[in-house]
Enzyme design. Sequence first.
Site, short mmCIF file in Angstrom:
data_model
loop_
_atom_site.label_atom_id
_atom_site.label_comp_id
_atom_site.label_asym_id
_atom_site.label_seq_id
_atom_site.Cartn_x
_atom_site.Cartn_y
_atom_site.Cartn_z
N LYS A 1 -10.05 80.50 49.71
CA LYS A 1 -11.50 80.50 49.89
C LYS A 1 -11.87 81.17 51.21
O LYS A 1 -11.08 81.16 52.15
CB LYS A 1 -12.00 79.05 49.95
CG LYS A 1 -12.00 78.32 48.63
CD LYS A 1 -12.57 76.92 48.79
CE LYS A 1 -12.58 76.17 47.46
NZ LYS A 1 -13.47 76.74 46.45
N LYS B 1 -11.54 63.92 39.36
CA LYS B 1 -10.83 64.94 40.16
C LYS B 1 -10.73 64.46 41.60
O LYS B 1 -11.74 64.14 42.22
CB LYS B 1 -11.60 66.27 40.10
CG LYS B 1 -11.11 67.33 41.10
CD LYS B 1 -11.91 68.64 41.01
CE LYS B 1 -11.51 69.62 42.11
NZ LYS B 1 -12.29 70.88 42.06
N ASP C 1 -9.35 71.39 49.23
CA ASP C 1 -9.23 72.58 48.39
C ASP C 1 -9.39 73.83 49.23
O ASP C 1 -10.50 74.25 49.56
CB ASP C 1 -10.31 72.52 47.29
CG ASP C 1 -10.21 73.70 46.32
OD1 ASP C 1 -9.21 74.44 46.38
OD2 ASP C 1 -11.14 73.86 45.49
N ARG D 1 -9.75 71.88 37.10
CA ARG D 1 -9.57 71.78 35.64
C ARG D 1 -8.09 71.60 35.29
O ARG D 1 -7.77 71.03 34.25
CB ARG D 1 -10.19 73.00 34.96
CG ARG D 1 -9.58 74.31 35.30
CD ARG D 1 -10.51 75.49 34.99
NE ARG D 1 -11.55 75.66 36.01
CZ ARG D 1 -12.46 76.62 36.01
NH1 ARG D 1 -12.50 77.51 35.03
NH2 ARG D 1 -13.38 76.70 36.97
#
Length: 496
Positions: free
Chosen positions: A277, A265, A270, A351
Amino acid sequence: MEFTVDTRPLPVIETEALVTYVFEQSDPIEGPIAELDQATGGAIRKLVQSAELAGKALEMTLLHSPQGLKAQRLLLVGAGKRDAFTGAHLRKLAGAALRYLKARSVKRFVFAPRETDLNSVGAQTIVEGLIVANFESDKYKTENKNDKFIEAVALAGWSDSARAEAEKGIARGGIIGESQNFVRDLVNEPANRLTPRMLADRAQAMAREAGLPCEVFDENRIAELKMGALLSVAQGSVEPPRLIVLTYTPSSAAPNSPALGLIGKAITFDTGGISIKPALDMEKMKYDMAGGATMLGVMRALAALKPKIKVIAIIPSSENMPGGGAQKPGDVQISMAGKSIEVINTDAEGRLVLADGIAYAKQLGCTHLLDAATLTGAIVVALSNVNVGVFGSDQAFTDKFLASAKTQGEKMWQMPLDEEYREMIKSTIADIQNVGTGKGGGAITAAMFLKEFAGDTPWIHLDIAGTAWLDDQRPWICKGGSGIAVRTLVDLIMSY
Ligand code: BES
Ligand code: ZN
Ligand code: ZN
């Protein structure tokens, strides 16, 4: 850092510092310790008798101008209990000694292992520890930068006839230690200095130097491959995604030997996307590419170590941003494998990119799959920053991997993958959803999602969210990217 072997008796070696180690509780005065004790007129025996030198793990005792030795300093490092002493202890001890000495502006020293470590594995282990310890994370500092580095270390205590063994270990340790630091440097890079395109450039530069073929797929090629899951993560960012593929082919592979796909990954930042977040600690999400960096480091090492099996690294890389084009919670994406995915939470993006990476590895003919990812906060809840979470669909393969982890002193813990967890990622409108329903088990439902894409191909998943980043320095390593799993993966691949 330069490494040499010095086969002369320890007392005659001129150096800024001579380093060896002492075990806890009635360590017999033998081997290098006896040699040094005798030369110094019993200095070590006296320290032990006075209990000033107890041999407790990583306890440092520094003697200046030791009588009877040509060395300017003698550093005795505590090694803990002899029965419990392993390669992992030796690696840390060597690293801690290096950091202790470099803080005192020493530039060159001599490391003399105990009798049982005078072999090629011992030399390799020591060199790994030293190289990892000499690395600093402050590359963008212009002031108060730690610019003290150890320049050269000689390994002493080997006989002339054992010199070649020591040199073999030094060479292997050098390759592996430098590859681990290569990973750490990438992991430390801020997201503005390591976008997916820049990561691809770094991968190509490394591959060119290592002599490995490296292919980089841009957004158009990724679309041609129908990698809808990877593209869905990238669509919220102005930075385009990249798919990085490196291949190692052995000169002569045995028939029916495995082909291993390493999927990493590499989310270079992110934010969580639209399921954004919280601000606290968000800056750390620059390390969300650690799985991809790990695979690059492993390939770098393999290019030099030349294993017998074929290994392909597949690194899907993207930012996860909440731009105007970002995917929205509830969106349905079609992955490369053809499976439809309902994106319940856009922060469960790892994922998604891995699903397409795994599908591509299978298309390339990989017989075994292994992915590494900073995948879930839940693995940090379960295992803290101590163990890597290991998930596997094939117990023989997983056991082989865990055995490598053990020899390399990298803590890993196998997690369950019962069928019950599959129920939790059933979607109402698509084949699967990217977040588990029900209470807890977030690291397991994430792994279960990946398992759906691995299918019948033996597969291992490493959740390194808790272990890829060190919040605090340790005596043997500085803060920042840890380079976890490089050694274990290299050991696993070399064991075929
Ligand atoms: N990159 C994070 C996981 C992470 C957390 C890495 C902490 C390193 C430290 C991942 O993409 C993520 O956000 N996962 C979510 C999944 C959730 C939305 C189901 C998580 O773990 O909270
Ligand atoms: Zn996320
Ligand atoms: Zn992530």
